[in-house]
Design a protein around this motif. Structure first.
Motif, PDB file in Angstrom:
ATOM      1  N   UNK A  77       0.840  -1.195   0.000  1.00 19.56           N
ATOM      2  CA  UNK A  77       0.000   0.000   0.000  1.00 19.56           C
ATOM      3  C   UNK A  77       0.872   1.240   0.000  1.00 19.56           C
ATOM      4  N   UNK A  78       0.572   2.162  -0.898  1.00 21.59           N
ATOM      5  CA  UNK A  78       1.331   3.396  -1.001  1.00 21.59           C
ATOM      6  C   UNK A  78       0.592   4.536  -0.291  1.00 21.59           C
ATOM      7  N   UNK A  79      -0.716   4.564  -0.461  1.00 19.22           N
ATOM      8  CA  UNK A  79      -1.524   5.638   0.111  1.00 19.22           C
ATOM      9  C   UNK A  79      -2.981   5.174   0.168  1.00 19.22           C
ATOM     10  N   UNK A  80      -3.773   5.867   0.968  1.00 14.27           N
ATOM     11  CA  UNK A  80      -5.210   5.608   1.017  1.00 14.27           C
ATOM     12  C   UNK A  80      -5.938   6.796   0.409  1.00 14.27           C
ATOM     13  N   UNK A  81      -7.094   6.516  -0.190  1.00 14.21           N
ATOM     14  CA  UNK A  81      -7.889   7.562  -0.837  1.00 14.21           C
ATOM     15  C   UNK A  81      -9.318   7.462  -0.301  1.00 14.21           C
ATOM     16  N   UNK A  82      -9.903   8.616   0.016  1.00 14.86           N
ATOM     17  CA  UNK A  82     -11.293   8.630   0.462  1.00 14.86           C
ATOM     18  C   UNK A  82     -12.192   8.053  -0.621  1.00 14.86           C
ATOM     19  N   UNK A 104       4.316 -18.275  -7.364  1.00 11.11           N
ATOM     20  CA  UNK A 104       5.064 -17.702  -6.239  1.00 11.11           C
ATOM     21  C   UNK A 104       5.277 -16.222  -6.548  1.00 11.11           C
ATOM     22  N   UNK A 105       5.015 -15.373  -5.544  1.00  8.58           N
ATOM     23  CA  UNK A 105       5.115 -13.932  -5.748  1.00  8.58           C
ATOM     24  C   UNK A 105       6.540 -13.525  -6.114  1.00  8.58           C
ATOM     25  N   UNK A 106       6.675 -12.843  -7.233  1.00  6.55           N
ATOM     26  CA  UNK A 106       7.958 -12.300  -7.667  1.00  6.55           C
ATOM     27  C   UNK A 106       8.089 -10.844  -7.223  1.00  6.55           C
ATOM     28  N   UNK A 107       6.975 -10.091  -7.397  1.00  9.17           N
ATOM     29  CA  UNK A 107       6.973  -8.684  -7.021  1.00  9.17           C
ATOM     30  C   UNK A 107       5.568  -8.319  -6.563  1.00  9.17           C
ATOM     31  N   UNK A 108       5.443  -7.678  -5.384  1.00 11.19           N
ATOM     32  CA  UNK A 108       4.115  -7.267  -4.932  1.00 11.19           C
ATOM     33  C   UNK A 108       3.607  -6.081  -5.747  1.00 11.19           C
ATOM     34  N   UNK A 109       2.302  -5.937  -5.807  1.00 15.05           N
ATOM     35  CA  UNK A 109       1.702  -4.797  -6.481  1.00 15.05           C
ATOM     36  C   UNK A 109       1.771  -3.582  -5.571  1.00 15.05           C
ATOM     37  N   UNK A 110       2.044  -2.415  -6.151  1.00  5.68           N
ATOM     38  CA  UNK A 110       1.967  -1.154  -5.407  1.00  5.68           C
ATOM     39  C   UNK A 110       0.579  -0.582  -5.674  1.00  5.68           C
ATOM     40  N   UNK A 111      -0.164  -0.339  -4.587  1.00  5.00           N
ATOM     41  CA  UNK A 111      -1.574  -0.005  -4.742  1.00  5.00           C
ATOM     42  C   UNK A 111      -2.015   1.178  -3.898  1.00  5.00           C
ATOM     43  N   UNK A 112      -3.158   1.739  -4.280  1.00 11.24           N
ATOM     44  CA  UNK A 112      -3.852   2.759  -3.507  1.00 11.24           C
ATOM     45  C   UNK A 112      -5.128   2.112  -2.980  1.00 11.24           C
ATOM     46  N   UNK A 113      -5.383   2.303  -1.687  1.00  9.40           N
ATOM     47  CA  UNK A 113      -6.520   1.668  -1.030  1.00  9.40           C
ATOM     48  C   UNK A 113      -7.633   2.670  -0.751  1.00  9.40           C
ATOM     49  N   UNK A 114      -8.848   2.161  -0.665  1.00 12.11           N
ATOM     50  CA  UNK A 114      -9.981   2.986  -0.277  1.00 12.11           C
ATOM     51  C   UNK A 114     -10.048   3.090   1.239  1.00 12.11           C
ATOM     52  N   UNK A 115     -10.589   4.223   1.687  1.00 11.02           N
ATOM     53  CA  UNK A 115     -10.881   4.401   3.112  1.00 11.02           C
ATOM     54  C   UNK A 115     -12.117   5.275   3.202  1.00 11.02           C
ATOM     55  N   UNK A 116     -12.791   5.185   4.316  1.00 11.08           N
ATOM     56  CA  UNK A 116     -13.947   6.053   4.541  1.00 11.08           C
ATOM     57  C   UNK A 116     -13.437   7.454   4.811  1.00 11.08           C
ATOM     58  N   UNK A 117     -14.126   8.447   4.252  1.00  8.27           N
ATOM     59  CA  UNK A 117     -13.692   9.829   4.498  1.00  8.27           C
ATOM     60  C   UNK A 117     -13.997  10.213   5.934  1.00  8.27           C
ATOM     61  N   UNK A 118     -13.188  11.099   6.470  1.00 11.33           N
ATOM     62  CA  UNK A 118     -13.319  11.524   7.866  1.00 11.33           C
ATOM     63  C   UNK A 118     -14.645  12.224   8.118  1.00 11.33           C
ATOM     64  N   UNK A 119     -15.203  12.867   7.089  1.00 14.80           N
ATOM     65  CA  UNK A 119     -16.451  13.585   7.279  1.00 14.80           C
ATOM     66  C   UNK A 119     -17.674  12.772   6.891  1.00 14.80           C
ATOM     67  N   UNK A 120     -17.510  11.475   6.740  1.00 12.98           N
ATOM     68  CA  UNK A 120     -18.608  10.584   6.353  1.00 12.98           C
ATOM     69  C   UNK A 120     -19.725  10.677   7.395  1.00 12.98           C
ATOM     70  N   UNK A 121     -20.889  11.101   6.945  1.00 13.60           N
ATOM     71  CA  UNK A 121     -22.045  11.156   7.812  1.00 13.60           C
ATOM     72  C   UNK A 121     -22.132  12.421   8.641  1.00 13.60           C
ATOM     73  N   UNK A 122     -21.299  13.412   8.379  1.00 11.86           N
ATOM     74  CA  UNK A 122     -21.326  14.628   9.184  1.00 11.86           C
ATOM     75  C   UNK A 122     -22.122  15.749   8.532  1.00 11.86           C
ATOM     76  N   UNK A 123     -23.007  15.396   7.580  1.00 14.41           N
ATOM     77  CA  UNK A 123     -23.818  16.419   6.905  1.00 14.41           C
ATOM     78  C   UNK A 123     -24.914  16.930   7.785  1.00 14.41           C
TER      79      UNK A 123
END
Length: 123
Positions: A77-82, A104-123
């Motif tokens: 994982x390189x970074x997370x994205x809302x 057999x794994x030769x090289x792992x994938x470099x990826x961006x992951x999802x995450x819930x945004x900090x303001x989720x549900x604060x409307x």
């Protein structure tokens, strides 16, 4: 002893695979820059496909984990994205695909992951 000999033979291509994977990454970057329909793009695309087919004949395969759930054994994982539409930890972008040699794994994938945004549900 026989298994060790077989494994040594199967994975003797590891260094070669690493070099070829780097070359394939470079070809993919060039294809992203060039436009479809450009004769150079088409030539590089054909060469890339032939190389990928040859690698596959020797048990070296590219794995694109887009949409999968993050697994630290297979992905880096390189970074997370809302992204409130996807389950947290889902791979939403692949920066570099992974490769396996005979599963057999030769090289792992470099990826961006999802995450819930900090303001989720604060409307």
């Amino acid at each position: 002893m026989q298994k060790q000999i077989s494994d040594t033979s199967d994975y003797a291509v590891t260094k070669f695979a690493s070099d070829m994977i780097d070359s394939c990454d470079n070809l993919k970057k060039v294809m992203e820059i060039l436009k479809d329909g450009d004769p150079v793009h088409e030539g590089i695309k054909v060469a890339y496909q032939r190389i990928m087919n040859d690698l596959k004949k020797h048990g070296i395969e590219e794995v694109d984990p887009l949409g999968e759930i993050f697994d630290s054994n297979l992905h880096q994982s390189v970074v997370e994205r809302d992204d409130n539409k996807k389950e947290p930890g889902t791979i939403v972008e692949v920066l570099q695909t992974s490769y396996t040699i005979k599963n057999r794994l030769q090289r792992p994938a470099m990826v961006i992951l999802s995450k819930k945004s900090a303001d989720c549900g604060s409307d």
